[in-house]
Design a protein around this motif. Structure first.
Motif, PDB file in Angstrom:
ATOM      1  N   ASP A  68      22.290  45.545  25.602  1.00  0.00           N
ATOM      2  CA  ASP A  68      21.474  44.934  24.545  1.00  0.00           C
ATOM      3  C   ASP A  68      21.369  45.861  23.341  1.00  0.00           C
ATOM      4  OD1 ASP A  68      21.017  42.562  25.876  1.00  0.00           O
ATOM      5  OD2 ASP A  68      19.016  43.142  26.590  1.00  0.00           O
ATOM      6  N   ASP A  69      21.106  47.147  23.603  1.00  0.00           N
ATOM      7  CA  ASP A  69      20.973  48.129  22.525  1.00  0.00           C
ATOM      8  C   ASP A  69      22.267  48.299  21.742  1.00  0.00           C
ATOM      9  OD1 ASP A  69      18.348  48.533  23.299  1.00  0.00           O
ATOM     10  OD2 ASP A  69      18.750  50.436  24.340  1.00  0.00           O
ATOM     11  N   ARG A  70      23.399  48.082  22.392  1.00  0.00           N
ATOM     12  CA  ARG A  70      24.705  48.280  21.768  1.00  0.00           C
ATOM     13  C   ARG A  70      25.325  46.964  21.288  1.00  0.00           C
ATOM     14  NH1 ARG A  70      27.591  53.204  24.650  1.00  0.00           N
ATOM     15  NH2 ARG A  70      29.368  52.243  23.625  1.00  0.00           N
ATOM     16  N   ASP A  71      24.552  45.867  21.328  1.00  0.00           N
ATOM     17  CA  ASP A  71      25.067  44.540  20.978  1.00  0.00           C
ATOM     18  C   ASP A  71      26.316  44.194  21.779  1.00  0.00           C
ATOM     19  OD1 ASP A  71      23.031  43.958  19.134  1.00  0.00           O
ATOM     20  OD2 ASP A  71      24.097  45.022  17.538  1.00  0.00           O
ATOM     21  N   GLU A  72      26.209  44.385  23.092  1.00  0.00           N
ATOM     22  CA  GLU A  72      27.303  44.086  24.005  1.00  0.00           C
ATOM     23  C   GLU A  72      26.853  43.054  25.025  1.00  0.00           C
ATOM     24  OE1 GLU A  72      29.590  48.388  24.377  1.00  0.00           O
ATOM     25  OE2 GLU A  72      27.915  47.968  25.737  1.00  0.00           O
ATOM     26  N   GLU A  73      27.851  42.554  25.751  1.00  0.00           N
ATOM     27  CA  GLU A  73      27.602  41.650  26.858  1.00  0.00           C
ATOM     28  C   GLU A  73      28.617  41.947  27.961  1.00  0.00           C
ATOM     29  OE1 GLU A  73      28.102  37.663  25.475  1.00  0.00           O
ATOM     30  OE2 GLU A  73      30.058  38.070  24.610  1.00  0.00           O
ATOM     31  N   PRO A  74      28.349  41.494  29.199  1.00  0.00           N
ATOM     32  CA  PRO A  74      29.319  41.714  30.271  1.00  0.00           C
ATOM     33  C   PRO A  74      30.499  40.754  30.108  1.00  0.00           C
ATOM     34  CG  PRO A  74      27.431  40.514  31.118  1.00  0.00           C
ATOM     35  CD  PRO A  74      27.138  40.853  29.680  1.00  0.00           C
ATOM     36  N   VAL A  75      31.641  41.282  29.721  1.00  0.00           N
ATOM     37  CA  VAL A  75      32.836  40.457  29.562  1.00  0.00           C
ATOM     38  C   VAL A  75      33.507  40.265  30.919  1.00  0.00           C
ATOM     39  CG1 VAL A  75      35.104  40.309  28.449  1.00  0.00           C
ATOM     40  CG2 VAL A  75      33.147  41.181  27.161  1.00  0.00           C
ATOM     41  N   ILE A  76      33.532  41.335  31.713  1.00  0.00           N
ATOM     42  CA  ILE A  76      34.086  41.279  33.064  1.00  0.00           C
ATOM     43  C   ILE A  76      33.009  41.730  34.050  1.00  0.00           C
ATOM     44  CG2 ILE A  76      35.718  42.348  34.691  1.00  0.00           C
ATOM     45  CD1 ILE A  76      37.652  42.699  32.346  1.00  0.00           C
ATOM     46  N   ILE A  77      32.862  40.971  35.118  1.00  0.00           N
ATOM     47  CA  ILE A  77      32.074  41.401  36.266  1.00  0.00           C
ATOM     48  C   ILE A  77      33.082  41.496  37.409  1.00  0.00           C
ATOM     49  CG2 ILE A  77      30.232  40.807  37.881  1.00  0.00           C
ATOM     50  CD1 ILE A  77      28.894  39.290  35.534  1.00  0.00           C
ATOM     51  N   TYR A  78      33.216  42.689  37.959  1.00  0.00           N
ATOM     52  CA  TYR A  78      34.249  42.869  38.971  1.00  0.00           C
ATOM     53  C   TYR A  78      33.668  43.370  40.284  1.00  0.00           C
ATOM     54  CZ  TYR A  78      34.205  47.976  38.445  1.00  0.00           C
ATOM     55  OH  TYR A  78      33.829  49.290  38.435  1.00  0.00           O
ATOM     56  N   HIS A  79      34.409  43.079  41.337  1.00  0.00           N
ATOM     57  CA  HIS A  79      34.158  43.692  42.632  1.00  0.00           C
ATOM     58  C   HIS A  79      35.439  43.620  43.451  1.00  0.00           C
ATOM     59  CE1 HIS A  79      33.364  39.548  44.003  1.00  0.00           C
ATOM     60  NE2 HIS A  79      33.496  39.991  45.250  1.00  0.00           N
ATOM     61  N   SER A  80      35.427  44.318  44.555  1.00  0.00           N
ATOM     62  CA  SER A  80      36.615  44.338  45.402  1.00  0.00           C
ATOM     63  C   SER A  80      36.351  43.601  46.702  1.00  0.00           C
ATOM     64  CB  SER A  80      37.051  45.778  45.678  1.00  0.00           C
ATOM     65  OG  SER A  80      36.044  46.494  46.365  1.00  0.00           O
ATOM     66  N   HIS A  81      37.437  43.114  47.282  1.00  0.00           N
ATOM     67  CA  HIS A  81      37.426  42.609  48.651  1.00  0.00           C
ATOM     68  C   HIS A  81      38.291  43.569  49.446  1.00  0.00           C
ATOM     69  CE1 HIS A  81      36.281  38.100  47.900  1.00  0.00           C
ATOM     70  NE2 HIS A  81      35.317  38.940  47.584  1.00  0.00           N
ATOM     71  N   THR A  82      37.782  44.017  50.571  1.00  0.00           N
ATOM     72  CA  THR A  82      38.464  45.075  51.310  1.00  0.00           C
ATOM     73  C   THR A  82      39.344  44.563  52.451  1.00  0.00           C
ATOM     74  OG1 THR A  82      36.573  45.400  52.765  1.00  0.00           O
ATOM     75  CG2 THR A  82      36.649  46.718  50.745  1.00  0.00           C
ATOM     76  N   ALA A  83      39.123  43.339  52.891  1.00  0.00           N
ATOM     77  CA  ALA A  83      39.898  42.819  54.018  1.00  0.00           C
ATOM     78  C   ALA A  83      40.436  41.414  53.777  1.00  0.00           C
ATOM     79  CB  ALA A  83      39.042  42.825  55.283  1.00  0.00           C
ATOM     80  N   THR A  84      40.124  40.848  52.625  1.00  0.00           N
ATOM     81  CA  THR A  84      40.549  39.479  52.324  1.00  0.00           C
ATOM     82  C   THR A  84      41.211  39.424  50.962  1.00  0.00           C
ATOM     83  OG1 THR A  84      38.404  38.925  51.352  1.00  0.00           O
ATOM     84  CG2 THR A  84      38.686  38.469  53.716  1.00  0.00           C
ATOM     85  N   GLU A  85      41.771  38.259  50.650  1.00  0.00           N
ATOM     86  CA  GLU A  85      42.438  38.087  49.365  1.00  0.00           C
ATOM     87  C   GLU A  85      41.442  38.177  48.206  1.00  0.00           C
ATOM     88  OE1 GLU A  85      43.887  34.137  48.205  1.00  0.00           O
ATOM     89  OE2 GLU A  85      42.710  33.303  49.843  1.00  0.00           O
ATOM     90  N   ALA A  86      41.962  38.335  47.007  1.00  0.00           N
ATOM     91  CA  ALA A  86      41.125  38.433  45.808  1.00  0.00           C
ATOM     92  C   ALA A  86      40.763  37.025  45.333  1.00  0.00           C
ATOM     93  CB  ALA A  86      41.867  39.205  44.719  1.00  0.00           C
ATOM     94  N   TYR A  87      39.891  36.372  46.087  1.00  0.00           N
ATOM     95  CA  TYR A  87      39.403  35.040  45.751  1.00  0.00           C
ATOM     96  C   TYR A  87      37.905  35.016  46.029  1.00  0.00           C
ATOM     97  CZ  TYR A  87      39.122  30.040  45.135  1.00  0.00           C
ATOM     98  OH  TYR A  87      38.790  28.798  44.648  1.00  0.00           O
TER      99      TYR A  87
END
Length: 134
Positions: A68-87
């Motif tokens: 907010d202070d930097r006039d930004e927003e979350p463009v990407i929210i990421y996480h990993s899957h460790t045992a399954t496909e990236a879905y």
């Protein structure tokens, strides 16, 4: 389409590999309205789990205030899957609260290959989108 620079892509993959076997999570912020990911922000998985992630509430509050202070927003929210496909899992879909964000998943299930995919998740509807690394 998600356009992401190589440095951000490599940072997400490195974070996912570093936290394996637990899921990694974080965001890439960008200027308001730009849809261009710029500032990589790795976050702590408060669950420390190989099957679930959750941002630490205090860290999330701090990061969102900083955006907010930097006039930004979350463009990407990421996480990993460790045992399954990236879905996105049903839980991932139910927790997707930023309709303008690209939801990136990096699967670390294979030791030498990281599956990297991006989705839009709006009102429970998952739509995969192409990823261009620039």
């Amino acid at each position: 389409m998600l356009r992401i620079d190589r440095a951000c892509y490599e940072a997400i993959v490195a974070h996912a590999r570093r936290d394996h076997p637990d899921e990694a999570c974080g965001i890439v912020a960008g200027s308001l309205g730009s849809d261009r990911p710029k500032r990589f922000i790795p976050m702590e998985n408060a669950e420390r789990s190989p099957t679930f992630y959750r941002f630490d509430p205090m860290e999330q509050l701090k990061v969102w205030r900083e955006m907010d202070d930097r006039d930004e927003e979350p463009v990407i929210i990421y996480h990993s899957h460790t045992a399954t496909e990236a879905y996105p899992s049903r839980t991932d879909v139910s927790l997707a609260a930023e309709p303008g964000a690209h939801y990136v998943l990096a699967s670390t299930r294979e030791p030498d290959v990281t599956e990297f995919r991006s989705y839009r998740i709006v009102d429970g509807v998952v739509t995969e989108e192409p990823v261009e690394i620039v």
